[in-house]
Design a protein around this motif. Structure first.
Motif, PDB file in Angstrom:
ATOM      1  N   LYS A  83      -4.944   0.536  -8.313  1.00 23.04           N
ATOM      2  CA  LYS A  83      -3.832   1.097  -9.102  1.00 23.04           C
ATOM      3  C   LYS A  83      -2.604   1.362  -8.224  1.00 23.04           C
ATOM      4  N   TRP A  84      -2.833   2.020  -7.076  1.00 24.01           N
ATOM      5  CA  TRP A  84      -1.673   2.404  -6.263  1.00 24.01           C
ATOM      6  C   TRP A  84      -1.067   1.219  -5.511  1.00 24.01           C
ATOM      7  N   LEU A  85      -1.911   0.256  -5.138  1.00 30.10           N
ATOM      8  CA  LEU A  85      -1.347  -0.934  -4.480  1.00 30.10           C
ATOM      9  C   LEU A  85      -0.434  -1.672  -5.451  1.00 30.10           C
ATOM     10  N   ALA A  86      -0.861  -1.752  -6.723  1.00 32.87           N
ATOM     11  CA  ALA A  86      -0.028  -2.425  -7.732  1.00 32.87           C
ATOM     12  C   ALA A  86       1.242  -1.626  -7.975  1.00 32.87           C
ATOM     13  N   ARG A  87       1.086  -0.323  -8.113  1.00 30.41           N
ATOM     14  CA  ARG A  87       2.235   0.529  -8.426  1.00 30.41           C
ATOM     15  C   ARG A  87       3.274   0.512  -7.306  1.00 30.41           C
ATOM     16  N   LEU A  88       2.797   0.424  -6.070  1.00 35.55           N
ATOM     17  CA  LEU A  88       3.719   0.486  -4.932  1.00 35.55           C
ATOM     18  C   LEU A  88       4.121  -0.900  -4.425  1.00 35.55           C
ATOM     19  N   GLY A  89       3.820  -1.920  -5.214  1.00 38.50           N
ATOM     20  CA  GLY A  89       4.288  -3.272  -4.887  1.00 38.50           C
ATOM     21  C   GLY A  89       3.564  -3.909  -3.710  1.00 38.50           C
ATOM     22  N   LEU A  90       2.314  -3.499  -3.468  1.00 43.87           N
ATOM     23  CA  LEU A  90       1.572  -4.062  -2.329  1.00 43.87           C
ATOM     24  C   LEU A  90       0.384  -4.908  -2.782  1.00 43.87           C
ATOM     25  N   GLU A  91       0.289  -5.152  -4.078  1.00 38.92           N
ATOM     26  CA  GLU A  91      -0.888  -5.834  -4.633  1.00 38.92           C
ATOM     27  C   GLU A  91      -1.107  -7.193  -3.962  1.00 38.92           C
ATOM     28  N   GLN A  92      -0.011  -7.933  -3.783  1.00 35.14           N
ATOM     29  CA  GLN A  92      -0.172  -9.282  -3.240  1.00 35.14           C
ATOM     30  C   GLN A  92      -0.472  -9.269  -1.741  1.00 35.14           C
ATOM     31  N   TRP A  93      -0.326  -8.095  -1.104  1.00 27.54           N
ATOM     32  CA  TRP A  93      -0.577  -7.992   0.340  1.00 27.54           C
ATOM     33  C   TRP A  93      -1.882  -7.255   0.625  1.00 27.54           C
ATOM     34  N   ARG A  94      -2.684  -7.046  -0.374  1.00 31.15           N
ATOM     35  CA  ARG A  94      -3.855  -6.179  -0.199  1.00 31.15           C
ATOM     36  C   ARG A  94      -4.838  -6.705   0.847  1.00 31.15           C
ATOM     37  N   ASP A  95      -4.910  -8.027   1.029  1.00 30.64           N
ATOM     38  CA  ASP A  95      -5.862  -8.574   1.993  1.00 30.64           C
ATOM     39  C   ASP A  95      -5.189  -9.032   3.287  1.00 30.64           C
TER      40      ASP A  95
ATOM     41  N   ARG B 122      -3.698  -8.204   6.986  1.00 34.69           N
ATOM     42  CA  ARG B 122      -3.879  -7.191   8.035  1.00 34.69           C
ATOM     43  C   ARG B 122      -2.588  -6.397   8.200  1.00 34.69           C
ATOM     44  N   ILE B 123      -2.724  -5.099   8.345  1.00 29.53           N
ATOM     45  CA  ILE B 123      -1.526  -4.265   8.322  1.00 29.53           C
ATOM     46  C   ILE B 123      -0.688  -4.376   9.601  1.00 29.53           C
ATOM     47  N   SER B 124      -1.225  -5.056  10.612  1.00 29.95           N
ATOM     48  CA  SER B 124      -0.410  -5.295  11.811  1.00 29.95           C
ATOM     49  C   SER B 124       0.781  -6.175  11.462  1.00 29.95           C
ATOM     50  N   LYS B 125       0.692  -6.863  10.302  1.00 25.79           N
ATOM     51  CA  LYS B 125       1.797  -7.732   9.885  1.00 25.79           C
ATOM     52  C   LYS B 125       2.718  -7.027   8.892  1.00 25.79           C
ATOM     53  N   PHE B 126       2.454  -5.784   8.595  1.00 29.71           N
ATOM     54  CA  PHE B 126       3.263  -5.041   7.620  1.00 29.71           C
ATOM     55  C   PHE B 126       4.595  -4.585   8.228  1.00 29.71           C
ATOM     56  N   SER B 127       5.626  -4.541   7.378  1.00 29.42           N
ATOM     57  CA  SER B 127       6.902  -3.966   7.809  1.00 29.42           C
ATOM     58  C   SER B 127       6.791  -2.444   7.745  1.00 29.42           C
ATOM     59  N   LYS B 128       7.813  -1.753   8.264  1.00 27.61           N
ATOM     60  CA  LYS B 128       7.791  -0.283   8.248  1.00 27.61           C
ATOM     61  C   LYS B 128       7.723   0.260   6.820  1.00 27.61           C
ATOM     62  N   GLY B 129       8.504  -0.375   5.957  1.00 30.41           N
ATOM     63  CA  GLY B 129       8.517   0.072   4.559  1.00 30.41           C
ATOM     64  C   GLY B 129       7.170  -0.138   3.879  1.00 30.41           C
ATOM     65  N   MET B 130       6.538  -1.281   4.142  1.00 35.39           N
ATOM     66  CA  MET B 130       5.218  -1.557   3.553  1.00 35.39           C
ATOM     67  C   MET B 130       4.186  -0.570   4.079  1.00 35.39           C
ATOM     68  N   ASN B 131       4.290  -0.270   5.376  1.00 40.51           N
ATOM     69  CA  ASN B 131       3.379   0.695   5.995  1.00 40.51           C
ATOM     70  C   ASN B 131       3.529   2.069   5.346  1.00 40.51           C
ATOM     71  N   GLU B 132       4.767   2.426   5.055  1.00 43.60           N
ATOM     72  CA  GLU B 132       5.032   3.738   4.446  1.00 43.60           C
ATOM     73  C   GLU B 132       4.487   3.788   3.013  1.00 43.60           C
ATOM     74  N   ARG B 133       4.629   2.684   2.295  1.00 45.30           N
ATOM     75  CA  ARG B 133       4.079   2.622   0.929  1.00 45.30           C
ATOM     76  C   ARG B 133       2.557   2.729   0.973  1.00 45.30           C
ATOM     77  N   LEU B 134       1.963   2.052   1.946  1.00 47.71           N
ATOM     78  CA  LEU B 134       0.503   2.104   2.080  1.00 47.71           C
ATOM     79  C   LEU B 134       0.061   3.529   2.423  1.00 47.71           C
ATOM     80  N   ALA B 135       0.837   4.176   3.277  1.00 46.80           N
ATOM     81  CA  ALA B 135       0.503   5.557   3.653  1.00 46.80           C
ATOM     82  C   ALA B 135       0.561   6.468   2.433  1.00 46.80           C
ATOM     83  N   PHE B 136       1.512   6.202   1.565  1.00 44.66           N
ATOM     84  CA  PHE B 136       1.631   6.994   0.335  1.00 44.66           C
ATOM     85  C   PHE B 136       0.403   6.745  -0.551  1.00 44.66           C
ATOM     86  N   ALA B 137       0.014   5.475  -0.660  1.00 45.06           N
ATOM     87  CA  ALA B 137      -1.181   5.128  -1.452  1.00 45.06           C
ATOM     88  C   ALA B 137      -2.420   5.794  -0.857  1.00 45.06           C
ATOM     89  N   GLN B 138      -2.490   5.808   0.468  1.00 41.42           N
ATOM     90  CA  GLN B 138      -3.628   6.430   1.165  1.00 41.42           C
ATOM     91  C   GLN B 138      -3.750   7.906   0.830  1.00 41.42           C
TER      92      GLN B 138
END
Lengths: 296, 275
Positions: A113-125, A127-143
């Motif tokens: 639910k939160w990955l979809a809501r925060l626009g990270l659904e297509q990046w769910r699989d 590795r987060i080492s490839k995430f931008s700062k903004g994506m990392n922050e969205r993931l942290a919020f989902a976490q």
């Protein structure tokens, strides 16, 4: 609550928190504001048992945090979160959700639910080492939300997000509060705090120096502004009356220091058959209050 | 309730950063080399010759198959215990420091899990990875040599317990120093120092009498009793493989006490520290 930090080798003591005491209403959005080094993050860390108080205790949802089981119902977004870089977004949410004691099914449902809501659904699989700062922050919020907590601490939640991302975070915060969740925000972005928070506490040098609703903190001494179309001789008339005004885009903005003055100006203008364009209560911005109270 | 998250994450981390893969490939190469490239010429239980990668090796004296296999096993055991130990400590030394990084540790400490369990899970994760690799290599070599020669020694597979024990003791030093300094290389350096100094301490019966002052002798003996006896633990592997008498109760006892002390000190420090 009081907290002092001491160095290992020096006797020098830093007072991080001094007799801090306040409560947060369930189902509200509460913001803690203060300059760097005011003790905001220390306070949150103590609330989450990441640091320990010297005196006093923190109660979350009615239970002392010494009883760590209450942390199952707490979500936390730290400032500058750092996830294990070998994990994917999905694995991050599964890991931290399970560590919070939530059932696997709940975690997986919320993660999706939160990955979809925060626009990270297509990046769910990915590795987060490839995430931008903004994506990392969205993931942290989902976490922080993946185990469906009742009380959520957000330390600089919009740091690194673009304007759309910030708006989404604000919207989610409001939705969560409306659903009965309690949100505690540490932020420097005062304009955002003003938009979403129900109550605010101002902190300086480890002490709470003021607290109240946004309206309570910003309303007094603001005055009123009467706006009228610029007409023949109107400027001269305002000058004769000793009124302060500005002329912008064919409109005259007249300042009144209180409600009585505003009413008398309106009466005088109406007697002259001048139409009132608008009347506004002039509130101080939160930033103005912050600067005034913090003493910058 | 047991939550294996951090333990499993330590495994995932070692898989992703190729640490596990590296050891697995090296171990597999050693096993495969022995299995495919070593051919033994045996007549009535006596070694006549050996062919290694096409090179003939004749024996001048009478060597039984059992002796030959024991020698190979001892060589492999020493290789694992010395070179493998250095590599294993290096590979696992960053586990604690990485977890303690700002922004990372907060995400763990805010969970409803006691702090000691977080650190213990990490420690066990690291130790289990290395234990798995050591057992895989030793049992793999033992199995291949057994198939080729028909000699099934007991000591060699059991010696994997000693090498794991030696690793866990040194890993506890990495744990303590890494957690206090929040620095992986510092922990590694401390463990290496103890490891390299242990043969010197192991020779205390020869060294102590030649020291000039009683004070030095006392200090040396005290150090010998306190510091883990890695060299003697590894030496015990040779005796175990050769099926000679093993009297290592005091070696295991004092080394275990040291490891336990490191563990308890780390837990006390970690559970009280403000992050």
């Amino acid at each position: 609550m009081t907290k002092n930090f001491r160095g290992w080798w020096s006797r020098r003591e830093v007072r991080a928190l001094q007799n801090v005491s306040f409560s947060v209403e369930p189902g509200s959005i509460f913001a803690l504001l203060g300059p760097n080094g005011a003790g905001k993050t220390t306070l949150v860390k103590i609330a989450l048992t990441i640091a320990y108080p010297e005196k006093g205790e923190v109660r979350l949802l009615g239970e002392p945090v010494r009883n760590r089981s209450i942390l199952k119902r707490i979500g936390y977004l730290p400032e500058n979160p750092r996830f294990p870089s070998h994990l994917t977004a999905w694995q991050v949410l599964r890991l931290y959700g399970s560590l919070s004691g939530a059932k696997t099914r709940t975690v997986e449902e919320n993660a999706a639910k939160w990955l979809a809501r925060l626009g990270l659904e297509q990046w769910r699989d990915m590795r987060i080492s490839k995430f931008s700062k903004g994506m990392n922050e969205r993931l942290a919020f989902a976490q922080a939300l993946v185990h469906d907590p009742d009380f959520i601490f957000l330390d600089e939640p919009t740091d690194g997000l673009d304007p759309l991302g910030r708006m989404e975070v604000r919207t989610i915060c409001r939705e969560l509060a409306d659903a009965g969740k309690t949100i505690f925000i540490n932020s420097h972005i005062l304009a955002e705090i003003e938009l979403i928070c129900d109550r605010i506490a101002l902190m300086k040098s480890g002490e709470i120096i003021d607290q109240g609703t946004v309206a309570e903190l910003t309303s007094p001494r603001g005055g009123y502004e009467v706006v009228v179309p610029a007409g023949d001789g109107l400027s001269d008339w305002f000058r004769e009356k000793g009124l302060s005004f500005t002329s912008v885009d064919g409109l005259l903005r007249v300042q009144a220091k209180d409600r009585a003055s505003a009413n008398s100006i309106i009466d005088a203008l109406r007697q002259k058959n001048i139409e009132i364009e608008s009347l506004a209560v002039k509130r101080r911005t939160l930033e103005a209050v912050f600067i005034e109270r913090i003493g910058l | 309730m047991f939550r294996p998250g951090i333990f499993i994450d330590t495994f995932q981390e070692s898989f992703r950063n190729k640490m596990f893969l590296f050891f697995f490939v090296i171990s597999s190469l050693v096993i495969a080399t022995i299995g495919l490239a070593l051919n033994m010429d045996i007549v009535s239980g006596v070694m006549q010759g050996v062919n290694i990668l096409g090179n003939e090796l004749q024996f001048d004296r009478k060597v039984t198959v059992a002796q030959f296999i024991t020698n190979i096993q001892t060589g492999v055991a020493m290789l694992i215990a010395v070179i493998g130990m250095f590599l294993a400590l290096m590979a696992t030394s960053t586990l604690f420091a990485q977890m303690l990084q700002r922004g990372s540790i907060e995400l763990l400490l805010c969970r409803p899990i006691p702090r000691w369990r977080i650190m213990t899970a990490r420690f066990l994760g690291g130790a289990t990875i290395m234990a798995f690799n050591a057992v895989y290599l030793i049992v793999g070599v033992w199995f291949v040599l057994g198939l080729k020669s028909g000699v099934w020694t007991r000591g060699f597979p059991i010696s994997s317990i000693l090498v794991i024990f030696a690793f866990v003791v040194l890993f506890s030093i990495v744990l303590l120093v890494s957690v206090i300094t929040e620095n992986g290389p510092a922990g590694l350096l401390a463990a290496y120092t103890v490891f390299m100094f242990s043969p010197v301490l192991a020779a205390q019966q020869q060294i102590t009498p030649v020291l000039s002052r009683e004070l030095y002798r006392v200090i040396f003996r005290t150090l010998y009793w306190i510091v883990p006896k890695s060299a003697e633990t590894i030496g015990a592997m040779r005796r175990l493989i050769a099926e000679r008498p093993l009297d290592i109760g005091w070696v295991v006892g004092t080394s275990s006490a040291f490891a336990l002390l490191c563990y308890v000190a780390t837990m006390v420090y970690f559970t009280r520290k403000d992050y």
